[in-house]
Design a protein around this motif. Structure first.
Motif, PDB file in Angstrom:
ATOM      1  N   ARG A 152       0.744  -1.278   0.018  1.00 45.45           N
ATOM      2  CA  ARG A 152      -0.110  -0.080   0.078  1.00 45.45           C
ATOM      3  C   ARG A 152       1.052   1.187  -0.031  1.00 45.45           C
ATOM      4  O   ARG A 152       0.804   2.302  -0.741  1.00 45.45           O
ATOM      5  CB  ARG A 152      -1.088   0.016   1.336  1.00 45.45           C
ATOM      6  CG  ARG A 152      -1.927   1.173   1.339  1.00 45.45           C
ATOM      7  CD  ARG A 152      -2.565   1.195   2.530  1.00 45.45           C
ATOM      8  NE  ARG A 152      -1.578   1.805   3.724  1.00 45.45           N
ATOM      9  CZ  ARG A 152      -1.371   2.953   3.963  1.00 45.45           C
ATOM     10  NH1 ARG A 152      -1.742   4.148   3.275  1.00 45.45           N
ATOM     11  NH2 ARG A 152      -0.759   3.247   4.869  1.00 45.45           N
ATOM     12  N   ARG A 156       1.408   4.115  -2.960  1.00 43.76           N
ATOM     13  CA  ARG A 156       1.082   5.546  -2.524  1.00 43.76           C
ATOM     14  C   ARG A 156       2.096   6.465  -3.042  1.00 43.76           C
ATOM     15  O   ARG A 156       1.888   7.756  -3.234  1.00 43.76           O
ATOM     16  CB  ARG A 156       0.752   5.687  -1.069  1.00 43.76           C
ATOM     17  CG  ARG A 156       0.292   7.033  -0.550  1.00 43.76           C
ATOM     18  CD  ARG A 156      -1.038   7.619  -1.046  1.00 43.76           C
ATOM     19  NE  ARG A 156      -1.476   8.872  -0.862  1.00 43.76           N
ATOM     20  CZ  ARG A 156      -1.052   9.772  -1.319  1.00 43.76           C
ATOM     21  NH1 ARG A 156      -0.177   9.607  -2.331  1.00 43.76           N
ATOM     22  NH2 ARG A 156      -1.413  10.998  -1.022  1.00 43.76           N
ATOM     23  N   HIS A 204      -1.401  -7.505  -3.401  1.00 34.80           N
ATOM     24  CA  HIS A 204      -1.900  -6.280  -3.534  1.00 34.80           C
ATOM     25  C   HIS A 204      -1.225  -5.628  -4.760  1.00 34.80           C
ATOM     26  O   HIS A 204      -0.778  -4.323  -4.770  1.00 34.80           O
ATOM     27  CB  HIS A 204      -1.804  -5.495  -2.221  1.00 34.80           C
ATOM     28  CG  HIS A 204      -2.630  -6.120  -1.227  1.00 34.80           C
ATOM     29  ND1 HIS A 204      -2.480  -7.398  -0.823  1.00 34.80           N
ATOM     30  CD2 HIS A 204      -3.924  -5.596  -0.984  1.00 34.80           C
ATOM     31  CE1 HIS A 204      -3.565  -7.551   0.081  1.00 34.80           C
ATOM     32  NE2 HIS A 204      -4.458  -6.691  -0.033  1.00 34.80           N
TER      33      HIS A 204
END
Length: 977
Positions: A152, A156, A204
């Motif tokens: 994540r 970002r 992910h």
């Protein structure tokens, strides 16, 4: 000899069979190699531009405009395929990546070395524990969660690929470049941890690379500076170094990074493995059946550049079988050399195109076919979420490894019998480790710097002889836990000396290999390995020692002959308060922090209070503990966590009630008994037959209070001659102020006044101080001990609640002032009890007089929530806690428990003495000085609010008007998810 040769050939055959026993799970992105998007991009690329897609150059977000223009030139003129980002900050990186992407014909693949998270490269981001620390963890699910969170964060910041995990088996303690970056020496553990971390990221959509193929763990040379050689035979390499790679390839990893190594058993030519066709094509692609992305280690490292020209070395890496060149130093030259190789037939254009398609497939898989620029708004907050920080803490806790715990020296018990010292070796000032120890007990601190000489060490050693328990932290001066030890000889001798005793606990905040360099440390009674010297590792290690948390980590490497890989004892925790983040107990830290801060600021702005302490614990974990404001409106002394507040009527449940409940357990106090049973002078009073059930629920018809001090006044306002004197003496020993001393018999007059006071006509709830003023005498009548000493001996000392007590012996700057008493004492009240009746009783009473800080008070109140237990000791029986804290007369209008307050709805059913969402089983008390404490067994929730709202005058009712205390209390329930 023939037999031996046969066995070797057989074993080689077995190893060969291992490669073909089962096929690898193919990386997901491979399915996209012939997608419409990949086809469309390929059609737009010239041969040179296709070669450029194989090149990734280094980018920095902290190098200014000149560097940015260099990168833009490479993007616009050479059409490079990607960037690997190094040092900088997240916002700058995102801004640059947006600009670079806008300039690129084909979306750029962005990569980073984030083995332990973005903190490895970027400022203001989280550095998770190093891989050796993670190797100690027994729950691989935590590593999966770390992978998810790192993915994540990587996305970002505008990137798509993480050059991690390290799957090298570190079986050489002297390895200068892998070492703490490895999950350890056990190949199975290394593989398990690496796969869990990899899956978290790739699930992910962040591509990962297993590194450093074919295994960099058993080297004593840093490939950044020279070419390491590994001389193990093929069978050993197959069974050990290659094992984690086989496992992670089978698990479906997307990429592999090849190291710069000389491995004669795999390639006898002496070329670095990065340039070796037998290693990359022959072993990795063909024998290990890997079709994913193959990446070189940095092409600027001496291990590959020594003796090789820029551009030429990049061409050789492509010819060996690599797909992506990392950190190419001369991009035009590399493209030129690779193009020459194609023209010379050393590699076909078809093969170049096949590799380009693989890279483009990766780009589509990570979402670059739908690329859009990223915002930098709130990026630091986005990267440092409470969830991310909690994961960091959870990983550090789970890694703690207990190697010695002789006679169960920890969790430490018997605090009332121990004089405790801490010593930090290798530190310059008091450490976070030592400060966290203070949360549990009174601890004397010592510091021994790295270069401490014999005189300094001898002085500390002599002082430590006075202590029953010595807790030592061994610290590292380096940012990274290398296998080095810089402590002076006298400091090392101190460690060895302490290790011979049976009263020393060591917490080791260094690389575990260093334990082998300290003589005798294996003989210590207690030894914890925390692996690295972060603030969090220090905090959790201190909590482990006192039982706030437990430990089940296992040593991921062997330490000479002292300890073996896999060693580690299980220590149960949870016997005392732990300290963590709200999310650990299902609460929202954003709600707690923003709204409590806002309500406290509102109260301070309105001058309802000068400041205060707020503590929240749930499930025996302190999740919010903050201080606000200042001691008063007239000075600049900031409130600190160890400052003491006057608890006022919270004394009732913190002094009188624990004593009475203990006596109840011992059959020395009975609820159907009366004052007359304990105090003979009450036998013929109007209060002789009133049962304690009525007294403790405030329905005994007692008067609320008597201003005893006014009885000493003459009509002209002066004191009656025999009551107060200016100087102390045997007859006037009770200090009111420095110039006011009360007659020794006056406390008897207070008791007499209570005894003779009329009863109210109606039996109904009416709050009264009377019994609690008498409570010390009731307790003393059954124990024959001084009330204050009884409480210290039976509760406060063993709880580790060292600040709780009457008449605090603390410097005034550690005690928060209360009221300016214009009527009785004619001076500011600072360091002595605010309540006039309590000060006339010598500062010791059951209705007021206690001082404490929030943390120590929490220990007593958590004991109530634990139904009488804390720190492995039972203070009050479970049934007694339940009996005393229930609503005693539920069918009446009286809402009280025995001594404790309960939720109190008004005539319209609105609860305004506590949070509206507090449960029916909750209980607590408030104090006149601005105190509120409340416990909710159903939520295992503890709330403490300490303030001095009576400063500078008791006429200040703004805290009540704002309803700050109960509003904050309600926030807690709203923060529970």
């Amino acid at each position: 000899m023939k037999k031996l040769v046969f066995l070797f050939v057989l074993s080689a055959g077995i190893v060969g069979n291992l490669y073909s026993q089962s096929k690898n799970s193919k990386p997901e992105f491979l399915k996209l190699r012939k997608s419409e998007w990949v086809d469309s991009v390929m059609k737009t690329l010239t041969p040179d531009e296709r070669i450029a897609q194989l090149i990734m150059v280094a980018a920095y977000s902290n190098r200014g405009e000149e560097h940015k223009q260099e990168i833009l030139k490479l993007i616009e003129e050479q059409k490079i395929g990607g960037l690997i980002f190094f040092q900088g900050d997240p916002a700058s990186q995102v801004e640059l990546m947006n600009e670079y992407q806008a300039a690129s014909k084909v979306p750029l693949l962005g990569a980073i070395d984030a083995e332990w998270g973005l903190g490895m490269r970027l400022d203001n981001t989280i550095s998770y524990p190093f891989q050796m620390t993670l190797g100690a963890i027994q729950d691989d699910e935590l590593l999966y969660k770390m992978g998810v969170e790192v993915a994540r964060q990587v996305k970002r910041t505008g990137l798509h690929m993480n050059f991690a995990p390290v799957v090298d088996v570190n079986n050489n303690p002297n390895n200068p470049v892998i070492n703490y970056r490895s999950f350890g020496e056990d190949k199975y553990n290394v593989a398990d941890k690496a796969i869990a971390y990899m899956k978290g990221m790739q699930d992910h959509k962040v591509l990962t690379t297993a590194k450093h193929f074919p295994g960099h763990g058993d080297t004593d040379t840093d490939s950044h500076y020279a070419l390491p050689q590994i001389n193990h035979p093929r069978a050993r390499l197959d069974s050990l170094e290659l094992y984690p790679f086989r496992r992670i390839l089978k698990a479906g990893i997307g990429g592999v990074m090849v190291a710069h190594l000389d491995i004669p058993a795999l390639d006898s030519t002496g070329v670095p493995s990065t340039l070796s066709k037998p290693i990359i094509t022959g072993l990795l692609k063909e024998k290990l059946d890997f079709e994913g992305l193959i990446v070189t280690d940095a092409m600027n490292m001496k291990g590959v550049t020594e003796g090789n020209l820029p551009g030429v070395v990049d061409k050789d890496a492509i010819l060996a079988g690599n797909d992506l060149l990392e950190f190419t130093e001369d991009v035009p030259k590399a493209i030129e050399e690779i193009k020459k190789a194609v023209d010379a037939g050393l590699i076909s254009q078809k093969e170049i195109d096949r590799r380009v398609r693989k890279i483009l497939a990766v780009k589509q898989w990570v979402g670059l076919d739908k690329y859009g620029p990223l915002s930098t708004d709130n990026i630091i907050e986005d990267l440092n979420t409470s969830k991310a920080q909690l994961l960091h803490r959870s990983l550090s806790e789970a890694s703690l490894t207990v190697l010695k715990n002789d006679n169960n020296i920890f969790p430490v018990k018997g605090l009332d019998t121990l004089k405790v010292a801490s010593v930090s070796l290798g530190a310059e000032t008091t450490t976070s480790f030592q400060k966290t120890l203070e949360l549990y007990a009174e601890v004397s601190h010592f510091v021994v710097p790295v270069d401490a000489d014999e005189n300094a060490v001898s002085e500390v050693k002599e002082k430590l002889k006075d202590f029953d328990l010595v807790i030592a932290g061994i610290h590292d001066q380096s940012k990274y836990p290398r296998n080095t030890l810089k402590l002076s000889e006298p400091a090392l001798e101190l460690i060895s000396d302490l290790s011979t005793g049976k009263n020393s606990v060591f917490s080791f905040f260094k690389n575990p290999y260093v334990l082998n360099k300290i003589d005798g440390i294996e003989d210590a009674a207690g030894l914890i390995v925390a692996y690295q010297d972060s603030e969090i590792s220090q905090e959790v290690a201190a909590q482990l020692i006192f039982g706030g948390i437990g430990a089940n980590g296992k040593l991921p490497v062997s330490v000479g002959d002292k300890f073996s890989s896999g060693d580690g004892l299980v220590v149960k925790g949870g016997i005392r308060l732990g300290y963590t983040l709200p999310e650990a107990v299902g609460m929202d830290s954003n709600i707690l922090n923003t709204r409590i801060d806002s309500l406290m600021q509102q109260a301070m702005d309105a001058k309802a209070i000068p400041g205060g302490q707020v503590l929240v614990a749930k499930d025996q974990k302190v999740v919010f503990y903050k201080v606000f404001g200042e001691h008063s409106y007239f000075d600049t002394i900031r409130v600190k966590k160890n400052d003491l507040y006057d608890l006022a009527s919270v004394t009732k449940i913190s002094a009188a009630m624990p004593a009475l409940m203990k006596l109840y357990d011992e059959d020395k106090f009975h609820l159907d008994g009366t004052l007359a049973d304990h105090l003979p002078s009450f036998k013929r009073s109007n209060k002789a037959d009133i049962p304690f059930t009525d007294i403790l629920t405030h329905q005994a018809r007692f008067q609320p209070w008597i201003p005893f001090w006014k009885d000493m006044l003459r009509k002209n306002g002066s004191y009656k001659w025999w009551t107060i004197k200016k100087d102390s003496s045997a007859r006037y020993p009770i200090k009111i102020t420095d110039e006011m001393y009360l007659h020794r018999n006056y406390p008897k007059k207070i008791v007499k006044a209570i005894r003779k006071s009329p009863l109210r006509e109606k039996k109904e709830y009416k709050y009264s101080d009377f019994f609690f003023i008498l409570a010390p005498k009731v307790v003393e009548s059954r124990t024959e001990e001084d009330f204050s000493e009884y409480l210290q001996k039976n509760f406060y000392k063993s709880l580790g609640a060292t600040s709780i007590g009457f008449n605090p012996d603390y410097p005034q700057n550690k005690v928060v002032p209360t009221e300016y008493d214009f009527s009785f004492r004619k001076e500011p009240i600072h360091g002595t009890v605010h309540d006039e009746g309590a000060i006339m009783l010598g500062g010791v009473s059951g209705h007021a007089g206690l001082f404490a800080n929030a943390n120590d008070l929490a220990k007593l109140l958590q004991m109530y929530l634990n139904e009488g237990e804390y720190g492995g000791k039972t203070y009050v029986e479970k049934e007694t806690i339940r009996e005393f804290t229930k609503r005693y007369f539920p069918d009446s209008d009286n809402h009280r428990a025995l001594g404790f307050d309960k939720r109190r709805p008004n005539s319209k059913g609105i609860v305004n003495n506590t949070a509206k969402d507090a449960t029916e089983t909750s209980y607590g008390h408030t104090g006149f000085t601005g105190i509120m404490v409340w416990m909710d067994p159903e939520e295992d929730l503890l709330y403490i609010f300490l303030s001095n709202r009576v400063h500078p005058t008791r006429d200040n009712h703004r805290l009540y008007d704002l309803n700050t205390r109960t509003q904050i209390h309600q926030v807690l329930y709203e923060a529970i998810k």
